[in-house]
Design a protein around this motif. Structure first.
Motif, PDB file in Angstrom:
ATOM      1  N   ILE A  55       9.046 -45.225 101.398  1.00 60.44           N
ATOM      2  CA  ILE A  55       9.216 -46.182 100.662  1.00 60.44           C
ATOM      3  C   ILE A  55       7.731 -46.499 100.003  1.00 60.44           C
ATOM      4  CG2 ILE A  55      11.287 -48.014 101.296  1.00 60.44           C
ATOM      5  CD1 ILE A  55       9.012 -49.028 103.163  1.00 60.44           C
ATOM      6  N   ARG A  56       7.182 -45.837 100.863  1.00 59.02           N
ATOM      7  CA  ARG A  56       5.645 -45.572 100.111  1.00 59.02           C
ATOM      8  C   ARG A  56       5.748 -44.303  99.188  1.00 59.02           C
ATOM      9  NH1 ARG A  56       2.930 -44.208 105.175  1.00 59.02           N
ATOM     10  NH2 ARG A  56       4.278 -44.498 106.081  1.00 59.02           N
ATOM     11  N   MET A  57       4.354 -44.498  98.225  1.00 59.74           N
ATOM     12  CA  MET A  57       4.259 -42.649  97.660  1.00 59.74           C
ATOM     13  C   MET A  57       3.529 -41.574  98.662  1.00 59.74           C
ATOM     14  SD  MET A  57       6.218 -42.761  94.983  1.00 59.74           S
ATOM     15  CE  MET A  57       6.394 -41.681  94.397  1.00 59.74           C
ATOM     16  N   PRO A  58       4.062 -40.727  98.294  1.00 60.23           N
ATOM     17  CA  PRO A  58       3.285 -39.601  99.243  1.00 60.23           C
ATOM     18  C   PRO A  58       2.102 -39.139  98.613  1.00 60.23           C
ATOM     19  CG  PRO A  58       5.158 -38.295  97.666  1.00 60.23           C
ATOM     20  CD  PRO A  58       4.813 -39.855  96.905  1.00 60.23           C
ATOM     21  N   PRO A  59       0.967 -38.854  99.328  1.00 60.97           N
ATOM     22  CA  PRO A  59      -0.572 -38.793  99.203  1.00 60.97           C
ATOM     23  C   PRO A  59      -0.450 -37.952  97.852  1.00 60.97           C
ATOM     24  CG  PRO A  59      -0.802 -38.049 101.183  1.00 60.97           C
ATOM     25  CD  PRO A  59       1.026 -38.369 100.722  1.00 60.97           C
ATOM     26  N   GLU A  60      -1.432 -37.877  96.960  1.00 62.39           N
ATOM     27  CA  GLU A  60      -1.848 -37.110  95.921  1.00 62.39           C
ATOM     28  C   GLU A  60      -1.756 -35.925  96.002  1.00 62.39           C
ATOM     29  OE1 GLU A  60      -3.359 -37.525  92.265  1.00 62.39           O
ATOM     30  OE2 GLU A  60      -1.111 -38.789  92.514  1.00 62.39           O
ATOM     31  N   SER A  61      -2.069 -35.258  97.198  1.00 68.22           N
ATOM     32  CA  SER A  61      -2.601 -34.014  98.448  1.00 68.22           C
ATOM     33  C   SER A  61      -1.589 -33.101  98.837  1.00 68.22           C
ATOM     34  CB  SER A  61      -3.475 -33.759  99.139  1.00 68.22           C
ATOM     35  OG  SER A  61      -3.215 -34.688 100.224  1.00 68.22           O
ATOM     36  N   ALA A  62      -0.176 -34.295  98.598  1.00 68.66           N
ATOM     37  CA  ALA A  62       1.459 -33.862  99.030  1.00 68.66           C
ATOM     38  C   ALA A  62       2.328 -33.059  97.771  1.00 68.66           C
ATOM     39  CB  ALA A  62       1.721 -34.685  99.867  1.00 68.66           C
ATOM     40  N   ALA A  63       1.998 -33.882  96.330  1.00 65.25           N
ATOM     41  CA  ALA A  63       2.151 -33.992  95.367  1.00 65.25           C
ATOM     42  C   ALA A  63       2.889 -32.709  95.258  1.00 65.25           C
ATOM     43  CB  ALA A  63       2.119 -34.037  94.178  1.00 65.25           C
ATOM     44  N   GLY A  64       2.540 -31.369  95.315  1.00 67.41           N
ATOM     45  CA  GLY A  64       3.167 -30.238  95.111  1.00 67.41           C
ATOM     46  C   GLY A  64       3.745 -29.249  96.061  1.00 67.41           C
ATOM     47  N   ASN A  65       4.295 -30.363  97.058  1.00 64.53           N
ATOM     48  CA  ASN A  65       4.575 -29.522  98.347  1.00 64.53           C
ATOM     49  C   ASN A  65       6.517 -29.612  98.182  1.00 64.53           C
ATOM     50  OD1 ASN A  65       1.845 -29.655  98.873  1.00 64.53           O
ATOM     51  ND2 ASN A  65       2.620 -31.350 100.834  1.00 64.53           N
ATOM     52  N   GLY A  66       7.071 -30.247  97.091  1.00 59.86           N
ATOM     53  CA  GLY A  66       8.606 -29.988  97.855  1.00 59.86           C
ATOM     54  C   GLY A  66       8.669 -31.508  96.660  1.00 59.86           C
ATOM     55  N   PRO A  67      10.488 -31.740  96.645  1.00 57.52           N
ATOM     56  CA  PRO A  67      10.972 -32.919  95.935  1.00 57.52           C
ATOM     57  C   PRO A  67      10.619 -33.837  96.787  1.00 57.52           C
ATOM     58  CG  PRO A  67      12.555 -31.322  96.409  1.00 57.52           C
ATOM     59  CD  PRO A  67      10.854 -30.979  95.969  1.00 57.52           C
ATOM     60  N   PHE A  68       9.989 -34.768  96.404  1.00 60.52           N
ATOM     61  CA  PHE A  68      10.522 -36.260  97.238  1.00 60.52           C
ATOM     62  C   PHE A  68      10.920 -37.565  95.626  1.00 60.52           C
ATOM     63  CE2 PHE A  68       8.368 -40.294  97.200  1.00 60.52           C
ATOM     64  CZ  PHE A  68       8.351 -40.387  98.218  1.00 60.52           C
ATOM     65  N   GLU A  69      11.674 -38.130  96.348  1.00 63.23           N
ATOM     66  CA  GLU A  69      12.392 -39.973  96.468  1.00 63.23           C
ATOM     67  C   GLU A  69      11.860 -40.906  97.061  1.00 63.23           C
ATOM     68  OE1 GLU A  69      14.538 -40.195  93.916  1.00 63.23           O
ATOM     69  OE2 GLU A  69      14.941 -38.118  92.945  1.00 63.23           O
ATOM     70  N   PHE A  70      11.677 -41.857  95.558  1.00 67.88           N
ATOM     71  CA  PHE A  70      11.752 -43.192  95.703  1.00 67.88           C
ATOM     72  C   PHE A  70      12.202 -43.886  96.668  1.00 67.88           C
ATOM     73  CE2 PHE A  70      10.380 -47.619  96.215  1.00 67.88           C
ATOM     74  CZ  PHE A  70       9.190 -48.069  97.116  1.00 67.88           C
ATOM     75  N   VAL A  71      13.366 -43.979  98.411  1.00 73.50           N
ATOM     76  CA  VAL A  71      14.203 -44.628  98.630  1.00 73.50           C
ATOM     77  C   VAL A  71      13.823 -45.477  99.645  1.00 73.50           C
ATOM     78  CG1 VAL A  71      16.386 -43.929  99.440  1.00 73.50           C
ATOM     79  CG2 VAL A  71      15.313 -42.241  98.564  1.00 73.50           C
TER      80      VAL A  71
END
Ligand code: AKB
Length: 337
Positions: A55-71
């Protein structure tokens, strides 16, 4: 990598019991366990096959690490959407409030811990997913035998966290028996890690002590000196979660809520172990009555022989190995060398 020595046993276990877990959703992915299980699962199954969610967005630095969904796990439609969009077949459901925070906010804890699990199980039933559910030593209570706590025993916890864990274990069993959902899990002890901090747990002292020992050679502990609890180093916890999901179902008598442990110690014993690396380290005690009461209602040491027999569970880290590794890794991070 899981961040632990790649022993032969570790590789054998993985390849022997390999189940075809192809498309995985992790809820609570930015939490203490999620932060380390996501990279471990991506290493094993491929980056694009493991969707992190929180329910939090990942830090900018983790953006390219893999798929992310806000759930938000209390939102059925969001979970179903994420599962369908990514063709998920396995969910590691880690989103939950820990014991001390659940005691402070029992109504929210019920909504998040039970409401979240119920919706995850419903989506799993409809979309044919397997589920990993982390129960806890918090599922035990004052009437449970506190030494060598058996796998099957009295479970009458006196905390809201414990109530949600026992109910969660039962709900997983029910969904398996009634609908065939492959719901598996373990009862985790306190988990110690140098990556993401825990939040709102009763066993959190065993993480904070390492930071304070390195920074100040001093720690003020919120549990009393002789409070004995089961603990586990994160690499073992991550491996336990993955191994139980990969275990041969024909061997599983319990399937869900397996006792797992790696060590059992008191704050005084942990301080003594830290002192063998940092001789000037001092611990003092300022007991928090709420967390002390929770800890006193939990076992001193649990018996994990069912997990050992049914899926060959065995921890790699004892107190000595954990302390050495925690201090080494944290020093690198905090002191840069
Ligand atoms: C907590 O302290 O709440 C957790 C747990 C033992 O489940 N670490």
């Amino acid at each position: 990598m899981y961040g632990h020595p790649p022993t032969l046993r570790y590789h054998q276990a993985f390849f022997r019991d390999y189940r075809d877990l192809k498309r995985i959703l992790v809820t609570g992915a930015l939490g203490q366990i999620g932060s380390e299980i996501v990279p471990a699962l991506r290493e094993r199954y491929g980056v694009d096959n493991v969707v992190a969610s929180d329910i939090r967005m990942p830090p900018e630095s983790a953006a390219g690490n893999g798929p992310f969904e806000f759930v938000d796990c209390t939102n059925f439609a969001r979970i179903r959407e994420a599962v369908q969009r990514h063709d998920i077949d396995t969910i590691f459901h880690l989103a939950a409030l820990l014991s001390a925070i659940a005691e402070d906010k029992p109504q929210i804890a019920w909504d998040v811990n039970m409401g979240g699990l119920y919706r995850i199980l419903e989506v799993a039933r409809q979309s044919n997913c397997a589920i990993f559910f982390p129960s806890s030593i918090g599922a035990f209570g004052p009437t449970t035998p506190s030494v060598d706590t058996p796998q099957d025993t009295s479970q009458r916890p006196t905390t809201m966290y414990g109530v949600t864990k026992v109910a969660g274990e039962l709900l997983c069993d029910y969904y398996h028996k009634r609908f065939g959902v492959d719901a598996r899990g373990v009862r985790f002890p306190g988990i110690i890690s140098h990556v993401a901090p825990p939040g709102g747990g009763t066993t959190d002292y065993a993480v904070a002590i390492f930071y304070q020992a390195i920074r100040y050679q001093h720690y003020r502990c919120f549990l009393a000196a002789e409070t004995r609890l089961d603990m586990m180093y994160m690499p073992d916890a991550v491996r336990a979660a993955i191994e139980v999901m990969e275990a041969d179902p024909a061997r599983l008598l319990h399937r869900n809520a397996f006792n797992v442990t790696a060590m059992s110690f008191t704050p005084e014993e942990l301080a003594a172990e830290i002192r063998s690396h940092i001789p000037d380290f001092k611990i003092e005690y300022e007991v928090d009555p709420v967390r002390q009461e929770i800890a006193d209602s939990w076992p001193d040491s649990i018996d994990d022989s069912a997990a050992r027999q049914e899926w060959d569970w065995k921890p790699d880290y004892d107190l000595t190995a954990l302390t050495r590794d925690m201090l080494e890794k944290l020093r690198l991070r905090l002191e840069g060398g």
